[in-house]
Structures are given as C-alpha cells and as structure tokens.
Design a protein around this motif. Structure first.
Motif, short mmCIF file in Angstrom:
data_model
loop_
_atom_site.label_atom_id
_atom_site.label_comp_id
_atom_site.label_asym_id
_atom_site.label_seq_id
_atom_site.Cartn_x
_atom_site.Cartn_y
_atom_site.Cartn_z
N LEU A 1 0.83 -1.22 0.00
CA LEU A 1 0.00 0.00 0.00
C LEU A 1 0.86 1.27 0.00
CD1 LEU A 1 -2.77 -1.29 2.45
CD2 LEU A 1 -3.14 -0.68 0.05
N ARG B 1 -7.89 2.36 5.19
CA ARG B 1 -6.98 3.03 6.11
C ARG B 1 -5.82 3.70 5.36
NH1 ARG B 1 -6.91 5.27 11.03
NH2 ARG B 1 -4.79 5.34 11.81
N GLU C 1 8.55 -1.89 11.82
CA GLU C 1 8.01 -3.04 11.10
C GLU C 1 8.77 -3.27 9.78
OE1 GLU C 1 6.36 -1.62 13.32
OE2 GLU C 1 4.84 -2.98 14.08
N THR D 1 -0.21 -7.49 16.46
CA THR D 1 -1.65 -7.39 16.71
C THR D 1 -2.45 -8.01 15.57
OG1 THR D 1 -3.49 -5.86 17.04
CG2 THR D 1 -1.64 -5.00 15.80
C1 UD1 Z 1 -1.04 -0.57 10.44
C2 UD1 Z 1 -1.55 -1.76 9.66
C3 UD1 Z 1 -2.44 -2.62 10.53
C4 UD1 Z 1 -1.73 -2.98 11.83
C5 UD1 Z 1 -1.17 -1.75 12.51
C6 UD1 Z 1 -0.31 -2.08 13.72
C7 UD1 Z 1 -1.67 -0.85 7.43
C8 UD1 Z 1 -2.53 -0.44 6.28
N1 UD1 Z 1 -2.30 -1.27 8.51
O1 UD1 Z 1 -2.19 0.20 10.78
O2 UD1 Z 1 -2.75 -3.80 9.79
O3 UD1 Z 1 -2.64 -3.61 12.69
O4 UD1 Z 1 -0.35 -1.01 11.60
O5 UD1 Z 1 0.72 -2.93 13.38
O6 UD1 Z 1 -0.45 -0.85 7.34
N2 UD1 Z 1 -2.65 5.93 16.47
C9 UD1 Z 1 -3.09 7.14 16.94
N3 UD1 Z 1 -3.05 8.23 16.11
C10 UD1 Z 1 -2.57 8.16 14.83
C11 UD1 Z 1 -2.11 6.91 14.35
C12 UD1 Z 1 -2.15 5.81 15.18
O7 UD1 Z 1 -3.52 7.25 18.09
O8 UD1 Z 1 -2.56 9.18 14.14
C13 UD1 Z 1 -2.68 4.75 17.34
C14 UD1 Z 1 -3.61 3.66 16.78
O9 UD1 Z 1 -4.96 3.90 17.17
C15 UD1 Z 1 -3.02 2.42 17.43
C16 UD1 Z 1 -1.51 2.71 17.43
O10 UD1 Z 1 -1.40 4.14 17.32
O11 UD1 Z 1 -3.48 2.30 18.76
C17 UD1 Z 1 -0.74 2.05 16.31
O12 UD1 Z 1 -1.42 2.26 15.10
P1 UD1 Z 1 -0.66 2.30 13.69
O13 UD1 Z 1 0.63 1.56 13.78
O14 UD1 Z 1 -0.63 3.68 13.18
O15 UD1 Z 1 -1.66 1.45 12.79
P2 UD1 Z 1 -1.99 1.70 11.26
O16 UD1 Z 1 -0.84 2.29 10.55
O17 UD1 Z 1 -3.32 2.34 11.14
#
Ligand code: UD1
Length: 419
Positions: free
Chosen positions: A26, A94, A190, A304
């Motif tokens: 992506l 997302r 990651e 996760t």
């Molecule tokens: C990505 C993956 C998803 C995976 C996750 C964690 C993609 C498209 N998706 O999601 O499959 O489960 O990583 O490995 O790559 N957060 C905030 N504010 C923000 C951004 C994140 O509070 O602006 C929080 C989220 O709610 C969560 C944590 O940070 O609790 C980690 O999220 P994040 O690693 O950003 O997940 P994604 O990138 O959305």
C-alpha cells in the motif's frame, strides 16, 4: 453477499506460498506516484480489494497504474495533477491517509476523506496530521475530509507519540521530497516500513535508519521510477501456520522471510508445535496445542494482526491461555463469534482475553467484521466439527489473496457460496 462454507475437522497438510505483503504494497504503490517522471515496476503485488481501491484512487488523481503481468504493477505518475481523492473510495480504506503525504509533497494541496478500515478501535489520524504540520503543511478536517496545503514541505524533527506504522510511512513519503532533513523519532520498526524505505531509496530518496526507532530522511528535489519486489506477507504466512496449528496439521509456508515470523514461531514452539525454518520457508507440525500467554506489541513483538488468529487457535489448546492486546483498544469483538462456535473466551477489562481450551468446537453461522477477525473465524471453523458458514467475506478479501483456494489446496473443505 458471499460467505465461506467450511466443513471442519480436517488436518491441514502440504505446501503453500505467501503472497506479497499488503501493508508494504500500500505505501509503496503510493510512493511510486512521487516520481514526476519514469515508470516504477512493482512485483509481488497481492491481489486484494484494498489494493484495487488504492489503485483506483491514484488513477482518479491522474496516475497511470496498471497490472502488466501476474502481480506486476506499473506506475507512471507524470500525469498526477488532481488533488481531490474520490470520497467514497478513500473513506473505505486506512491506507488512503498516505495520499495526504503524497499530494502535499507533489502538488502542495490535498483533499482526502478520513480513512476507513477495520472496526478495531477509534484509529485516529492525529499523529499523521501533526507530523504533516511539522513539515510545514496547514491541515484541517472539514466535512469528513483532510484538507491540506503547503507552499513547500520543509524537513523537521518529529517525535511520534506511539510507534505508528501508518504515521511513519506517511511522513517518509512526504519528507522524501521536502526541503532539508527530517528526523522521525519513535518511528515504527516493522519490516513493511523497511520495505518502503528500500523502494524510496531505489527511487533516489535518502532514507536512513528504517528498521530502527530513529529514521532520517534527507529531502531530494526529485525522484524517479524504480523496480521493486514487495516482501512476503508475514501476517498471511502466520495465518497459515496458526491454521495448521489449530488443526493439528503439518504445513510448510514458502516464499517467506522466516526472520519476520520468529516471535510467532517461538510462541508456537512453547505451545508444543514443531517448527523448522529454512532460508525461505517455515514448516509447522503440530498435535494438540498447550495453552500459552501472549501480548501484542509493535515489531519485533507479537503482531496485533495475528492476535485474533492466535486466540482462535488456542480455543482447543490444553489449559488456560491469556492474550493481551496493547496496540488497539477494541480488538476482541470477534470473540463473541468464537463463543458461538463453542470457544470459552472471556474478556477481562477491555484488553485481555482469557481462553479456556475446550475439547471440541462445533460449527455455526458467524460473521466476519474485519480482515483478521475473519481469518480467526476461518481458523476456528477449520478446527470445529460440523459446518461453519462465515458471512462478511468482503472484509476478508480486503487483505487475503485467494484464501479459500490456498486453504483448499492444504486439504481444507472450504468453498465460497452465496449467502
Ligand atoms: C497498520 C496496519 C495494521 C496494523 C497496525 C499495527 C496498514 C494499512 N495497517 O495500521 O494492519 O494492525 O499497523 O501494526 O499498514 N494511532 C493514533 N493516532 C494516529 C495513528 C495511530 O492514536 O494518528 C494509534 C492507533 O490507534 C493504534 C496505534 O497508534 O493504537 C498504532 O497504530 P498504527 O501503527 O498507526 O496502525 P496503522 O498504521 O493504522
């Protein structure tokens, strides 16, 4: 609507290849559109509906993106000139947040719907917005969309509150064309972040330190097209290993990077499975599992995205397992459906599942609410006696390529039906 029809109780056996990693593909497909000239050729692109939606968004913005062979995507972005992403498409996934980093870097303007994705918690994008602001963009949320503009992004130092994969990727994309140097502190580590950095550097970017918590990006004036092969999907591979473990099977997943599966292999070993790794494959041979404890964490911790599948596999383990979710605040919703299949899963607080192993699960109609929850129900259905019908297949195909065909190849009695 489509559903999976599973006659459970078969042991999975055989070999299966991993597809390319969705969460690497992506941001890499978006990053390819940073090049004002030249063509990028991206190999091992998995065929998921999330990928198809992202490609459709880029095409609507003026990017030429098309498959030129099986899993080979060609991207040419000389024609990228529109800054408003189609709302309905962008709000579905997302990864549409990456469009904000891309368009601010390329056009200095963006309007993209707030993202959708899985129903696993609030999933705010505040880190993304603050990071883009740190790089000199003015961003606000208006009528459900991120609206931003800039006279030119400028390198900056930015501390990411929590290790966030999406924020790290988005800011790497934006900072690659910014003026000056950007430092991302507490960056996600990651493998998908590393794969994005490898591709960006092949395009002429200067990204250092990906895979550590500190990433430095020296902005460059322009980027060119590049050739890249997406890394294997460790989450898909882990799903097959957990399905094999849940059915007391013997399965080899090949075309993987075993290093990326080490923590899962360690947990499965503790649960009594035999694991063998070669340079590019992992074989699991399991009898009934023992209960284990696990806690999700950012990489290299337990992912996760494998938590639901692990809980499903532990439903028939010997003893009581404790699984703690620390990344998302609401990722146990699917356990109601595991209970429907006869699992004994109790949620304590919001973040801990207590799984008491039972002798047998029994098939039932259930509904997938997101990609990984759907995969967990498939695993439970495979290890249950009788028939399980899983509706909500549209969620599963967002992140798994031909899942039912691959499982059928391993001996599962699974097919797609109209529900
Ligand atoms: C990505 C993956 C998803 C995976 C996750 C964690 C993609 C498209 N998706 O999601 O499959 O489960 O990583 O490995 O790559 N957060 C905030 N504010 C923000 C951004 C994140 O509070 O602006 C929080 C989220 O709610 C969560 C944590 O940070 O609790 C980690 O999220 P994040 O690693 O950003 O997940 P994604 O990138 O959305």
């Amino acid at each position: 609507m489509l559903a999976y029809h599973i006659d459970g109780g078969m042991r999975l056996r055989g070999d299966v290849p991993a597809s390319g990693a969705k969460n690497a593909a992506l941001p890499i497909i978006v990053a390819a559109a940073l090049a004002r000239e030249g063509e990028s050729v991206i190999e091992n692109v998995p065929s998921h509906t999330d990928i198809a939606d992202l490609i459709a968004i880029l095409q609507a913005l003026g990017v030429e993106a098309r498959f030129t062979g099986p899993r080979v995507l060609s991207v040419s972005a000389a024609g990228l000139e529109r800054h408003v992403a189609p709302y309905a498409l962008a709000s579905r996934l997302r990864a549409s947040t990456y469009i904000a980093g891309l368009l601010l870097a390329r056009l200095g303007r963006v309007e993209v719907a707030l993202p959708g994705g899985d129903a696993i918690g609030a999933r705010p994008i505040d880190f993304h917005l603050r990071g883009l602001e740190a790089l000199g963009a003015r961003v606000l949320v208006d009528r459900g969309a991120v609206v931003g503009q800039t006279d030119g992004l400028k390198g900056a130092r930015f501390f990411i509150d929590r290790q966030s994969v999406g924020t790290t990727c988005n800011l790497m994309i934006a900072a690659s064309l910014a003026q000056g140097t950007t430092s991302l502190e507490n960056a996600a580590r990651e493998p998908e972040v590393v794969d994005l950095a490898t591709f960006l550097n092949a395009m002429g970017a200067r990204v250092h330190g990906a895979g550590t918590g500190f990433i430095r990006i020296e902005g460059v004036g322009k980027l060119h097209g590049a050739h890249h092969e997406i890394i294997p999907d460790r989450i898909e591979a882990g799903t097959f290993l957990l399905a094999a473990a849940a059915t007391s099977g013997r399965v080899t997943v090949h075309a993987v990077i075993p290093e990326h599966l080490r923590v899962l292999a360690a947990k499965l070993h503790l649960a009594g499975a035999h694991i063998r790794m070669t340079a590019d494959s992992v074989t699991l041979d399991a009898h009934r599992l023992f209960a284990i404890d696990a806690r999700t964490e950012p990489y290299p911790g337990f992912p996760t995205d494998l938590q639901p599948q692990l809980v499903a596999a532990l439903c028939r383990a010997d003893g009581v397992s404790v699984v703690e979710e620390t990344v998302f605040e609401n990722r146990f919703g699917y356990t109601n459906d595991l209970v429907r299949l006869g699992g004994q899963v109790r949620i304590v607080g919001q973040n801990t599942a207590i799984v008491t192993g039972v002798e047998d699960l029994s098939g039932a109609p259930v509904t997938a609410s997101d990609i990984r929850a759907g995969a967990a129900l498939v695993i439970a259905g495979l290890s249950a006696h009788g028939t399980t019908e899983i509706s909500g297949v549209q969620h599963i195909v967002r992140g798994y390529e031909r899942l039912h065909e691959k499982l059928a190849h391993l001996g599962a009695a699974i097919r797609i039906v109209e529900s």
